[in-house]
Design a protein around this motif. Structure first.
Motif, PDB file in Angstrom:
ATOM      1  N   ARG A  98      -2.947   4.364  -8.951  1.00 30.33           N
ATOM      2  CA  ARG A  98      -3.776   3.463  -9.757  1.00 30.33           C
ATOM      3  C   ARG A  98      -5.261   3.668  -9.491  1.00 30.33           C
ATOM      4  N   ARG A  99      -5.596   4.012  -8.241  1.00 31.06           N
ATOM      5  CA  ARG A  99      -6.994   4.292  -7.914  1.00 31.06           C
ATOM      6  C   ARG A  99      -7.026   5.249  -6.728  1.00 31.06           C
ATOM      7  N   GLU A 100      -7.657   6.387  -6.945  1.00 27.28           N
ATOM      8  CA  GLU A 100      -7.743   7.395  -5.889  1.00 27.28           C
ATOM      9  C   GLU A 100      -8.522   6.843  -4.704  1.00 27.28           C
ATOM     10  N   PRO A 101      -8.303   7.424  -3.517  1.00 26.77           N
ATOM     11  CA  PRO A 101      -9.015   6.934  -2.330  1.00 26.77           C
ATOM     12  C   PRO A 101     -10.525   6.923  -2.514  1.00 26.77           C
ATOM     13  N   TRP A 102     -11.130   5.840  -2.005  1.00 28.20           N
ATOM     14  CA  TRP A 102     -12.585   5.689  -2.048  1.00 28.20           C
ATOM     15  C   TRP A 102     -13.029   4.908  -0.822  1.00 28.20           C
ATOM     16  N   ASP A 103     -14.305   4.999  -0.530  1.00 25.17           N
ATOM     17  CA  ASP A 103     -14.879   4.245   0.575  1.00 25.17           C
ATOM     18  C   ASP A 103     -15.376   2.915   0.021  1.00 25.17           C
ATOM     19  N   ALA A 104     -14.656   1.847   0.325  1.00 25.73           N
ATOM     20  CA  ALA A 104     -14.963   0.524  -0.206  1.00 25.73           C
ATOM     21  C   ALA A 104     -16.217  -0.053   0.460  1.00 25.73           C
ATOM     22  N   PHE A 105     -16.890  -0.906  -0.261  1.00 20.41           N
ATOM     23  CA  PHE A 105     -18.140  -1.489   0.251  1.00 20.41           C
ATOM     24  C   PHE A 105     -17.913  -2.331   1.498  1.00 20.41           C
ATOM     25  N   TRP A 106     -16.683  -2.810   1.740  1.00 18.93           N
ATOM     26  CA  TRP A 106     -16.396  -3.623   2.916  1.00 18.93           C
ATOM     27  C   TRP A 106     -16.042  -2.773   4.134  1.00 18.93           C
ATOM     28  N   GLY A 107     -16.182  -1.435   3.993  1.00 18.48           N
ATOM     29  CA  GLY A 107     -16.072  -0.557   5.157  1.00 18.48           C
ATOM     30  C   GLY A 107     -14.734   0.123   5.347  1.00 18.48           C
ATOM     31  N   GLN A 108     -13.797  -0.068   4.452  1.00 21.24           N
ATOM     32  CA  GLN A 108     -12.490   0.576   4.601  1.00 21.24           C
ATOM     33  C   GLN A 108     -12.349   1.736   3.624  1.00 21.24           C
ATOM     34  N   ARG A 109     -11.534   2.700   4.026  1.00 24.19           N
ATOM     35  CA  ARG A 109     -11.062   3.725   3.091  1.00 24.19           C
ATOM     36  C   ARG A 109      -9.900   3.068   2.368  1.00 24.19           C
ATOM     37  N   TYR A 110      -9.860   3.138   1.055  1.00 23.42           N
ATOM     38  CA  TYR A 110      -8.917   2.347   0.274  1.00 23.42           C
ATOM     39  C   TYR A 110      -8.355   3.174  -0.867  1.00 23.42           C
ATOM     40  N   ALA A 111      -7.109   2.934  -1.227  1.00 20.31           N
ATOM     41  CA  ALA A 111      -6.468   3.568  -2.380  1.00 20.31           C
ATOM     42  C   ALA A 111      -5.413   2.598  -2.901  1.00 20.31           C
ATOM     43  N   ILE A 112      -5.082   2.739  -4.181  1.00 13.66           N
ATOM     44  CA  ILE A 112      -4.079   1.857  -4.770  1.00 13.66           C
ATOM     45  C   ILE A 112      -3.068   2.692  -5.543  1.00 13.66           C
ATOM     46  N   VAL A 113      -1.786   2.415  -5.304  1.00 13.32           N
ATOM     47  CA  VAL A 113      -0.677   3.037  -6.025  1.00 13.32           C
ATOM     48  C   VAL A 113       0.190   1.920  -6.590  1.00 13.32           C
ATOM     49  N   ALA A 114       1.111   2.281  -7.458  1.00 13.72           N
ATOM     50  CA  ALA A 114       2.046   1.299  -8.001  1.00 13.72           C
ATOM     51  C   ALA A 114       3.463   1.734  -7.659  1.00 13.72           C
ATOM     52  N   ASP A 115       4.294   0.767  -7.265  1.00 15.08           N
ATOM     53  CA  ASP A 115       5.693   1.100  -7.029  1.00 15.08           C
ATOM     54  C   ASP A 115       6.403   1.192  -8.382  1.00 15.08           C
ATOM     55  N   PRO A 116       7.663   1.618  -8.424  1.00 13.05           N
ATOM     56  CA  PRO A 116       8.347   1.800  -9.710  1.00 13.05           C
ATOM     57  C   PRO A 116       8.460   0.530 -10.553  1.00 13.05           C
ATOM     58  N   ASP A 117       8.292  -0.637  -9.954  1.00 13.21           N
ATOM     59  CA  ASP A 117       8.369  -1.887 -10.698  1.00 13.21           C
ATOM     60  C   ASP A 117       6.997  -2.422 -11.088  1.00 13.21           C
ATOM     61  N   GLY A 118       5.953  -1.634 -10.830  1.00  6.40           N
ATOM     62  CA  GLY A 118       4.610  -2.013 -11.241  1.00  6.40           C
ATOM     63  C   GLY A 118       3.837  -2.852 -10.233  1.00  6.40           C
ATOM     64  N   ASN A 119       4.417  -3.082  -9.049  1.00 10.74           N
ATOM     65  CA  ASN A 119       3.702  -3.819  -8.011  1.00 10.74           C
ATOM     66  C   ASN A 119       2.586  -2.942  -7.451  1.00 10.74           C
ATOM     67  N   LEU A 120       1.397  -3.521  -7.295  1.00 13.14           N
ATOM     68  CA  LEU A 120       0.284  -2.778  -6.739  1.00 13.14           C
ATOM     69  C   LEU A 120       0.385  -2.728  -5.216  1.00 13.14           C
ATOM     70  N   ILE A 121       0.219  -1.526  -4.699  1.00 16.21           N
ATOM     71  CA  ILE A 121       0.330  -1.282  -3.270  1.00 16.21           C
ATOM     72  C   ILE A 121      -0.992  -0.686  -2.794  1.00 16.21           C
ATOM     73  N   SER A 122      -1.661  -1.370  -1.870  1.00 19.80           N
ATOM     74  CA  SER A 122      -2.920  -0.872  -1.329  1.00 19.80           C
ATOM     75  C   SER A 122      -2.656  -0.126  -0.032  1.00 19.80           C
ATOM     76  N   LEU A 123      -3.382   0.955   0.131  1.00 22.04           N
ATOM     77  CA  LEU A 123      -3.366   1.746   1.362  1.00 22.04           C
ATOM     78  C   LEU A 123      -4.787   1.697   1.901  1.00 22.04           C
ATOM     79  N   PHE A 124      -4.924   1.416   3.186  1.00 22.56           N
ATOM     80  CA  PHE A 124      -6.286   1.300   3.713  1.00 22.56           C
ATOM     81  C   PHE A 124      -6.359   1.700   5.175  1.00 22.56           C
ATOM     82  N   ALA A 125      -7.564   2.013   5.609  1.00 20.39           N
ATOM     83  CA  ALA A 125      -7.850   2.280   7.018  1.00 20.39           C
ATOM     84  C   ALA A 125      -9.281   1.850   7.288  1.00 20.39           C
TER      85      ALA A 125
END
Length: 125
Positions: A98-125
């Motif tokens: 849903r959104r390729e990895p980016w450096d978020a303004f709050w200081g985390q590396r962030y990305a968003i994917v969707a599971d097969p049922d359309g639930n948004l899943i965030s990945l962060f560090a």
């Protein structure tokens, strides 16, 4: 009275597809679970449960397909390069980014994917 988050439940249209996605996230889920109507996995004191639509109907008395973004699951990765690699691996397996990895303004590396049922899943560090 004290309450503690113990389990997050996810209603799935297709158990095998859903569990395949969560395996791609790194969860160890036996392949035999793909044919079950209810599956639970534990991670550091919190369980994630997957229920088929049929099970949800039995529990709630009915079930309607939700629309719109209602809840987000966010998974912490070890570092920024792990976010990038996990996102890339999920998309390469055919799941929706849903959104390729980016450096978020709050200081985390962030990305968003969707599971097969359309639930948004965030990945962060």
């Amino acid at each position: 009275m004290t309450v503690k988050l113990d389990m997050i439940g996810i209603v799935v249209e297709d158990m095998g597809k859903a569990l395949g996605f969560y395996r791609a996230l790194g969860f160890e889920i036996p392949e035999t679970a793909d044919r079950e109507p209810h599956v639970e996995i534990a991670q550091e004191g919190v369980r994630i449960a997957f229920d088929t639509v049929e099970v949800a109907r039995g529990v709630y008395g009915s079930w309607e397909r939700p629309s719109g973004h209602r809840i987000e699951l966010a998974f912490r990765c070890a570092d920024a390069s792990s976010v990038d690699a996990l996102y890339r691996g999920i998309v390469e397996r055919g799941y929706e980014g849903r959104r390729e990895p980016w450096d978020a303004f709050w200081g985390q590396r962030y990305a968003i994917v969707a599971d097969p049922d359309g639930n948004l899943i965030s990945l962060f560090a």
